[in-house]
Motif scaffolding. Structure first.
Motif, PDB file in Angstrom:
ATOM      1  N   VAL A  54      -5.369 105.958  36.193  1.00 13.36           N
ATOM      2  CA  VAL A  54      -6.144 104.723  36.308  1.00 13.36           C
ATOM      3  C   VAL A  54      -7.448 104.916  35.544  1.00 13.36           C
ATOM      4  CG1 VAL A  54      -7.286 103.118  37.898  1.00 13.36           C
ATOM      5  CG2 VAL A  54      -5.138 104.239  38.583  1.00 13.36           C
ATOM      6  N   TRP A  55      -7.819 103.924  34.761  1.00 17.40           N
ATOM      7  CA  TRP A  55      -9.091 103.928  34.046  1.00 17.40           C
ATOM      8  C   TRP A  55      -9.970 102.831  34.624  1.00 17.40           C
ATOM      9  CZ3 TRP A  55      -4.390 104.730  31.884  1.00 17.40           C
ATOM     10  CH2 TRP A  55      -4.211 105.893  31.125  1.00 17.40           C
ATOM     11  N   VAL A  56     -11.231 103.151  34.901  1.00 16.89           N
ATOM     12  CA  VAL A  56     -12.173 102.199  35.474  1.00 16.89           C
ATOM     13  C   VAL A  56     -13.279 101.950  34.458  1.00 16.89           C
ATOM     14  CG1 VAL A  56     -13.737 101.706  37.392  1.00 16.89           C
ATOM     15  CG2 VAL A  56     -11.635 103.017  37.791  1.00 16.89           C
ATOM     16  N   HIS A  57     -13.446 100.690  34.085  1.00 17.43           N
ATOM     17  CA  HIS A  57     -14.402 100.304  33.041  1.00 17.43           C
ATOM     18  C   HIS A  57     -15.543  99.505  33.640  1.00 17.43           C
ATOM     19  CE1 HIS A  57     -15.980  97.257  30.250  1.00 17.43           C
ATOM     20  NE2 HIS A  57     -15.852  98.190  29.314  1.00 17.43           N
ATOM     21  N   ARG A  58     -16.756  99.847  33.270  1.00 21.75           N
ATOM     22  CA  ARG A  58     -17.905  99.008  33.600  1.00 21.75           C
ATOM     23  C   ARG A  58     -18.722  98.795  32.346  1.00 21.75           C
ATOM     24  NH1 ARG A  58     -19.738 104.073  35.437  1.00 21.75           N
ATOM     25  NH2 ARG A  58     -21.904 104.598  34.961  1.00 21.75           N
ATOM     26  N   SER A  59     -19.136  97.574  32.141  1.00 18.38           N
ATOM     27  CA  SER A  59     -19.888  97.230  30.944  1.00 18.38           C
ATOM     28  C   SER A  59     -21.340  97.677  31.068  1.00 18.38           C
ATOM     29  CB  SER A  59     -19.823  95.723  30.699  1.00 18.38           C
ATOM     30  OG  SER A  59     -18.494  95.319  30.431  1.00 18.38           O
ATOM     31  N   SER A  68     -19.759  93.481  42.630  1.00 16.91           N
ATOM     32  CA  SER A  68     -19.041  93.157  41.399  1.00 16.91           C
ATOM     33  C   SER A  68     -17.720  92.456  41.681  1.00 16.91           C
ATOM     34  CB  SER A  68     -18.751  94.429  40.593  1.00 16.91           C
ATOM     35  OG  SER A  68     -19.933  95.050  40.175  1.00 16.91           O
ATOM     36  N   ALA A  69     -17.323  91.623  40.736  1.00 17.82           N
ATOM     37  CA  ALA A  69     -15.941  91.179  40.666  1.00 17.82           C
ATOM     38  C   ALA A  69     -15.096  92.350  40.186  1.00 17.82           C
ATOM     39  CB  ALA A  69     -15.808  90.001  39.713  1.00 17.82           C
ATOM     40  N   VAL A  70     -13.785  92.248  40.383  1.00 14.10           N
ATOM     41  CA  VAL A  70     -12.883  93.268  39.873  1.00 14.10           C
ATOM     42  C   VAL A  70     -11.728  92.570  39.171  1.00 14.10           C
ATOM     43  CG1 VAL A  70     -11.497  93.475  41.978  1.00 14.10           C
ATOM     44  CG2 VAL A  70     -11.649  95.407  40.431  1.00 14.10           C
ATOM     45  N   MET A  71     -11.275  93.138  38.068  1.00 19.73           N
ATOM     46  CA  MET A  71     -10.137  92.614  37.330  1.00 19.73           C
ATOM     47  C   MET A  71      -9.165  93.757  37.116  1.00 19.73           C
ATOM     48  SD  MET A  71      -9.273  89.610  35.952  1.00 19.73           S
ATOM     49  CE  MET A  71      -7.687  89.197  35.180  1.00 19.73           C
ATOM     50  N   VAL A  91     -13.186  93.491  25.018  1.00 20.35           N
ATOM     51  CA  VAL A  91     -13.343  92.087  25.409  1.00 20.35           C
ATOM     52  C   VAL A  91     -14.303  91.969  26.583  1.00 20.35           C
ATOM     53  CG1 VAL A  91     -12.152  90.084  26.367  1.00 20.35           C
ATOM     54  CG2 VAL A  91     -11.109  91.383  24.494  1.00 20.35           C
ATOM     55  N   LEU A  92     -14.144  92.813  27.597  1.00 28.03           N
ATOM     56  CA  LEU A  92     -15.034  92.765  28.750  1.00 28.03           C
ATOM     57  C   LEU A  92     -16.476  93.056  28.356  1.00 28.03           C
ATOM     58  CD1 LEU A  92     -12.906  94.521  31.523  1.00 28.03           C
ATOM     59  CD2 LEU A  92     -13.370  92.081  31.284  1.00 28.03           C
ATOM     60  N   ASP A  93     -16.678  94.000  27.441  1.00 27.41           N
ATOM     61  CA  ASP A  93     -18.040  94.297  26.986  1.00 27.41           C
ATOM     62  C   ASP A  93     -18.674  93.083  26.307  1.00 27.41           C
ATOM     63  OD1 ASP A  93     -18.072  96.897  27.928  1.00 27.41           O
ATOM     64  OD2 ASP A  93     -17.329  97.749  26.042  1.00 27.41           O
ATOM     65  N   ASN A  94     -17.914  92.420  25.442  1.00 24.85           N
ATOM     66  CA  ASN A  94     -18.460  91.259  24.738  1.00 24.85           C
ATOM     67  C   ASN A  94     -18.762  90.103  25.686  1.00 24.85           C
ATOM     68  OD1 ASN A  94     -18.472  92.365  22.123  1.00 24.85           O
ATOM     69  ND2 ASN A  94     -16.314  91.878  21.817  1.00 24.85           N
ATOM     70  N   GLU A 100     -20.633  85.603  30.210  1.00 26.77           N
ATOM     71  CA  GLU A 100     -19.614  84.566  30.373  1.00 26.77           C
ATOM     72  C   GLU A 100     -18.621  84.901  31.474  1.00 26.77           C
ATOM     73  OE1 GLU A 100     -18.566  82.463  26.425  1.00 26.77           O
ATOM     74  OE2 GLU A 100     -19.074  84.537  25.879  1.00 26.77           O
ATOM     75  N   VAL A 101     -18.735  86.072  32.040  1.00 26.57           N
ATOM     76  CA  VAL A 101     -17.990  86.441  33.240  1.00 26.57           C
ATOM     77  C   VAL A 101     -18.984  87.072  34.201  1.00 26.57           C
ATOM     78  CG1 VAL A 101     -15.762  86.761  32.079  1.00 26.57           C
ATOM     79  CG2 VAL A 101     -17.351  88.698  32.269  1.00 26.57           C
ATOM     80  N   PRO A 102     -18.684  87.063  35.497  1.00 30.64           N
ATOM     81  CA  PRO A 102     -19.587  87.750  36.434  1.00 30.64           C
ATOM     82  C   PRO A 102     -19.563  89.257  36.194  1.00 30.64           C
ATOM     83  CG  PRO A 102     -17.566  87.086  37.535  1.00 30.64           C
ATOM     84  CD  PRO A 102     -17.526  86.459  36.165  1.00 30.64           C
ATOM     85  N   GLN A 103     -20.546  89.951  36.761  1.00 33.96           N
ATOM     86  CA  GLN A 103     -20.506  91.407  36.683  1.00 33.96           C
ATOM     87  C   GLN A 103     -19.154  91.866  37.194  1.00 33.96           C
ATOM     88  OE1 GLN A 103     -23.903  94.074  37.524  1.00 33.96           O
ATOM     89  NE2 GLN A 103     -22.727  94.736  39.301  1.00 33.96           N
ATOM     90  N   MET A 104     -18.473  92.663  36.381  1.00 34.94           N
ATOM     91  CA  MET A 104     -17.053  92.910  36.637  1.00 34.94           C
ATOM     92  C   MET A 104     -16.688  94.358  36.365  1.00 34.94           C
ATOM     93  SD  MET A 104     -13.873  90.828  34.913  1.00 34.94           S
ATOM     94  CE  MET A 104     -14.521  89.308  35.634  1.00 34.94           C
ATOM     95  N   ILE A 105     -15.889  94.914  37.244  1.00 36.92           N
ATOM     96  CA  ILE A 105     -15.293  96.231  37.042  1.00 36.92           C
ATOM     97  C   ILE A 105     -13.852  96.014  36.592  1.00 36.92           C
ATOM     98  CG2 ILE A 105     -14.685  98.430  38.085  1.00 36.92           C
ATOM     99  CD1 ILE A 105     -17.694  97.924  37.909  1.00 36.92           C
ATOM    100  N   GLY A 106     -13.488  96.557  35.451  1.00 44.67           N
ATOM    101  CA  GLY A 106     -12.120  96.482  34.963  1.00 44.67           C
ATOM    102  C   GLY A 106     -11.343  97.700  35.438  1.00 44.67           C
TER     103      GLY A 106
END
Length: 279
Positions: A54-59, A68-71, A91-94, A100-106
């Motif tokens: 599993v990879w967890v991404h935060r911008s 945070s939201a989570v996707m 895409v999440l970084d941009n 344009e999206v809430p603070q989000m953890i991918g």
């Protein structure tokens, strides 16, 4: 307000097409790349005998004081790979840079791998095509707690989304359908509903059951498998699922393209799909 789109010619040939990526699928100048952490799950209650990464991404700009939201993204690395056809982290970084999206953890989750006679074998179809709540429970009870140990995640189901393509699109809709108390937003790209073991359950279920608190974006490819066949028509199954959502009154969107069974068009669509999903 009316949106005017530039003219794009309709492909006349029935050959496959490829879509060009937009600027949100390339790291933009001035946008700081996010941070990716990796962990492994070597044992599972829902899928015994499997292991996965599993990879967890935060911008950049992440604030630990804000929930945070989570996707979730099925097919983890395929969707995260910055040189791949989806480029989810980029895409999440941009989108984070323009808010344009809430603070989000991918959360990019690979399908499980099992040992079969000493050979590692993907458990993908067993997990993704099944119509039950095991995959949703796996995400909510086995993956999400690991993420919550590092980040403050909202408990609101509408602050949790899931994206996947092909069988991963099946898994995305099924996870939200079976656990709307845990996941409220869905992107299903080129879903392969036709290959679910007992057939596509969604047109009948959507028509007969009470509306669920879900927001759903479906993508369908005109030249998907068996697109012009009477039976096992992957394109038609996606259209019939979309029609059922429309008739039932769901908050949903359908996007079609002229490609085949490929992640290309879905990857191109991802920035705008996320914008719509989280609007």
């Amino acid at each position: 307000m009316v949106t005017t789109l530039p003219f794009v010619s309709l492909p006349v040939s029935q050959a496959d097409v490829t879509y060009e990526y937009g600027p949100d699928s390339e790291l933009r100048e001035g946008v700081e790349p996010g941070i990716v952490e990796e962990f492994s799950i070597d044992a599972s209650d829902q899928f015994p005998g499997t292991s996965r990464t599993v990879w967890v991404h935060r911008s950049a700009g992440y604030s630990p004081s804000q929930k945070s939201a989570v996707m979730f993204f099925n097919d983890g690395w395929w969707y995260l790979d910055p040189d791949g056809e989806v480029r989810g982290g980029t895409v999440l970084d941009n989108l984070a840079a323009t808010r344009e999206v809430p603070q989000m953890i991918g959360v990019f989750v690979d399908p499980g791998v099992v040992d079969v006679d000493g050979a590692p074998t993907k458990h993908r179809n067993a997990e993704y095509d099944a119509f039950d709540d095991r995959y949703a429970n796996f995400l909510l009870h086995e993956v999400l707690p690991r993420v919550e140990s590092r980040f403050a995640i909202s408990s609101d189901p509408m602050m949790r989304g899931i994206c996947g393509g092909s069988s991963g699109g099946n898994a995305a809709l099924t996870a939200a359908w079976t656990r709307p108390d845990g996941i409220g937003r869905v992107i299903a790209l080129n879903a392969s509903f036709a290959q679910m073991p007992e057939g596509n359950p969604y047109p009948a279920l959507i028509a007969s059951e009470s509306i669920k608190p879900l927001r759903v974006l479906l993508h369908a490819a005109h030249r998907d498998l068996n697109w012009n066949s009477r039976d096992d028509n992957w394109f038609a199954e996606s259209l019939e699922t979309a029609a059922a959502l429309a008739r039932a009154g769901y908050e949903f969107r359908l996007v079609t393209g002229d490609g085949g069974h490929s992640p290309n068009h879905g990857g191109v669509l991802l920035p705008d799909a996320l914008r719509w999903l989280w609007a």
